[in-house]
Design an enzyme around this catalytic site. Structure first.
Site, mmCIF file in Angstrom:
data_model
loop_
_atom_site.group_PDB
_atom_site.id
_atom_site.type_symbol
_atom_site.label_atom_id
_atom_site.label_comp_id
_atom_site.label_asym_id
_atom_site.label_seq_id
_atom_site.Cartn_x
_atom_site.Cartn_y
_atom_site.Cartn_z
ATOM 1 N N ASP A 101 0.813 -1.223 0.000
ATOM 2 C CA ASP A 101 0.000 0.000 0.000
ATOM 3 C C ASP A 101 0.844 1.269 0.000
ATOM 4 O O ASP A 101 0.626 2.172 -0.792
ATOM 5 C CB ASP A 101 -0.997 -0.001 1.180
ATOM 6 C CG ASP A 101 -0.337 -0.232 2.539
ATOM 7 O OD1 ASP A 101 0.900 -0.381 2.613
ATOM 8 O OD2 ASP A 101 -1.064 -0.272 3.555
ATOM 9 N N ASP A 104 6.778 3.879 3.702
ATOM 10 C CA ASP A 104 6.889 4.979 4.651
ATOM 11 C C ASP A 104 8.353 5.026 5.136
ATOM 12 O O ASP A 104 9.201 5.614 4.487
ATOM 13 C CB ASP A 104 5.880 4.715 5.769
ATOM 14 C CG ASP A 104 5.736 5.864 6.747
ATOM 15 O OD1 ASP A 104 6.162 6.974 6.424
ATOM 16 O OD2 ASP A 104 5.192 5.650 7.841
ATOM 17 N N THR A 105 8.661 4.365 6.259
ATOM 18 C CA THR A 105 10.080 4.285 6.666
ATOM 19 C C THR A 105 10.861 3.372 5.716
ATOM 20 O O THR A 105 12.071 3.502 5.583
ATOM 21 C CB THR A 105 10.214 3.707 8.091
ATOM 22 O OG1 THR A 105 9.715 2.369 8.093
ATOM 23 C CG2 THR A 105 9.463 4.550 9.109
ATOM 24 N N GLY A 106 10.168 2.419 5.094
ATOM 25 C CA GLY A 106 10.804 1.466 4.184
ATOM 26 C C GLY A 106 11.183 0.157 4.860
ATOM 27 O O GLY A 106 11.629 -0.785 4.202
ATOM 28 N N LEU A 109 9.141 -3.045 3.668
ATOM 29 C CA LEU A 109 9.541 -3.470 2.332
ATOM 30 C C LEU A 109 10.942 -4.085 2.337
ATOM 31 O O LEU A 109 11.195 -5.091 1.670
ATOM 32 C CB LEU A 109 9.505 -2.252 1.398
ATOM 33 C CG LEU A 109 9.269 -2.550 -0.060
ATOM 34 C CD1 LEU A 109 8.085 -3.483 -0.248
ATOM 35 C CD2 LEU A 109 9.043 -1.250 -0.808
ATOM 36 N N LYS A 132 5.896 7.882 0.802
ATOM 37 C CA LYS A 132 6.098 9.051 1.675
ATOM 38 C C LYS A 132 7.601 9.183 1.910
ATOM 39 O O LYS A 132 8.116 8.736 2.931
ATOM 40 C CB LYS A 132 5.428 8.755 3.025
ATOM 41 C CG LYS A 132 4.140 9.488 3.299
ATOM 42 C CD LYS A 132 3.817 9.411 4.766
ATOM 43 C CE LYS A 132 2.574 8.609 5.008
ATOM 44 N NZ LYS A 132 2.178 8.573 6.431
HETATM 45 P P1 5GP Z 1 7.032 1.246 6.717
HETATM 46 O O1 5GP Z 1 7.605 -0.057 7.163
HETATM 47 O O2 5GP Z 1 7.411 1.619 5.314
HETATM 48 O O3 5GP Z 1 7.324 2.355 7.686
HETATM 49 O O4 5GP Z 1 5.498 1.104 6.868
HETATM 50 C C1 5GP Z 1 4.668 0.612 5.993
HETATM 51 C C2 5GP Z 1 3.315 0.375 6.630
HETATM 52 O O5 5GP Z 1 2.934 1.405 7.554
HETATM 53 C C3 5GP Z 1 2.298 0.408 5.541
HETATM 54 O O6 5GP Z 1 2.181 -0.854 4.938
HETATM 55 C C4 5GP Z 1 1.062 0.863 6.286
HETATM 56 O O7 5GP Z 1 0.408 -0.241 6.837
HETATM 57 C C5 5GP Z 1 1.574 1.739 7.414
HETATM 58 N N1 5GP Z 1 1.436 3.178 7.068
HETATM 59 C C6 5GP Z 1 2.420 4.047 6.773
HETATM 60 N N2 5GP Z 1 1.917 5.271 6.505
HETATM 61 C C7 5GP Z 1 0.571 5.172 6.615
HETATM 62 C C8 5GP Z 1 -0.509 6.098 6.450
HETATM 63 O O8 5GP Z 1 -0.365 7.302 6.122
HETATM 64 N N3 5GP Z 1 -1.772 5.617 6.654
HETATM 65 C C9 5GP Z 1 -2.001 4.317 7.009
HETATM 66 N N4 5GP Z 1 -3.264 3.950 7.196
HETATM 67 N N5 5GP Z 1 -1.010 3.414 7.170
HETATM 68 C C10 5GP Z 1 0.271 3.836 6.979
#
Ligand code: 5GP
Length: 179
Positions: A101, A104-106, A109, A132
């Site tokens: 979806d 964000d931080t990555g 992934l 983001k």
């Molecule tokens: P990462 O590991 O890249 O920080 O986080 C990814 C996960 O954080 C995404 O798959 C999602 O579930 C959640 N996430 C990050 N940003 C958002 C946001 O703006 N809204 C929502 N609902 N979930 C987010």
């Protein structure tokens, strides 16, 4: 009822972009079978729209699902990402696309790519609806990307807040009062 401060990306704009992503994937994988893996739960609406934009005359697809734990978007180390449900299909020798979806931080992934690449896929790519980049902690990016957005918490079109709002048609920014 969901109260949203603003619509960030309207549903017709999302549909238009997904058409382009589907056309690009169709072109890149023509004549092949692709294993498309949706990351639960946020990507399911994007996933179901995306796979129907891939031309079935040119590309065969197999679908599968993985669920990972997400400690909000504040988790600090890769050790905090955990597999809750693994893929059912074998990855070995397959052309795989992870459908996520948002990056964000990555960290999520990074974890998924590490786990799946260790299973010797023929190829491994990532298709992500949103990015983001401001919050990135590890250097990682999607091969196919829908939209880059500012550092705001989004809901709708599969994105939740406390498991709600996933069924909004647009991608929205939630009013802090609605939390
Ligand atoms: P990462 O590991 O890249 O920080 O986080 C990814 C996960 O954080 C995404 O798959 C999602 O579930 C959640 N996430 C990050 N940003 C958002 C946001 O703006 N809204 C929502 N609902 N979930 C987010």
């Amino acid at each position: 009822m969901a109260k949203v401060t603003k619509v960030l990306i309207e549903s017709d704009k999302i549909a238009q972009r997904i058409k382009q992503l589907g056309a690009q994937i169709t072109q890149d994988y023509a004549g092949k079978t692709v294993l498309m893996i949706a990351i639960l739960r946020g990507s399911v609406i994007f996933f179901s729209d995306l796979i129907r934009e891939i031309d079935s005359d040119k590309v065969d697809i197999i679908i599968d699902f993985i669920s990972v734990s997400s400690y909000g978007s504040s988790h600090k180390t890769t050790g905090e990402v955990r597999m809750l449900k693994d893929a059912d299909e074998a990855i070995d020798g397959k052309d795989v696309i992870i459908v996520e979806d948002i990056v964000d931080t990555g960290l999520t992934l990074q974890y998924l790519k590490k786990v799946l690449s260790s299973r010797n896929p023929s190829s491994l790519k990532v298709c992500c609806l949103l990015d983001k980049p401001e919050r990135r902690k590890v250097e990682i990016s999607a091969d196919y990307l829908g939209f880059t957005i500012p550092n705001e918490f989004v809901v709708g079109y599969g994105f939740d807040y406390a498991q709600k709002y996933r069924n909004l048609k647009d991608i929205c920014v939630l009013d802090p009062k609605a939390k």
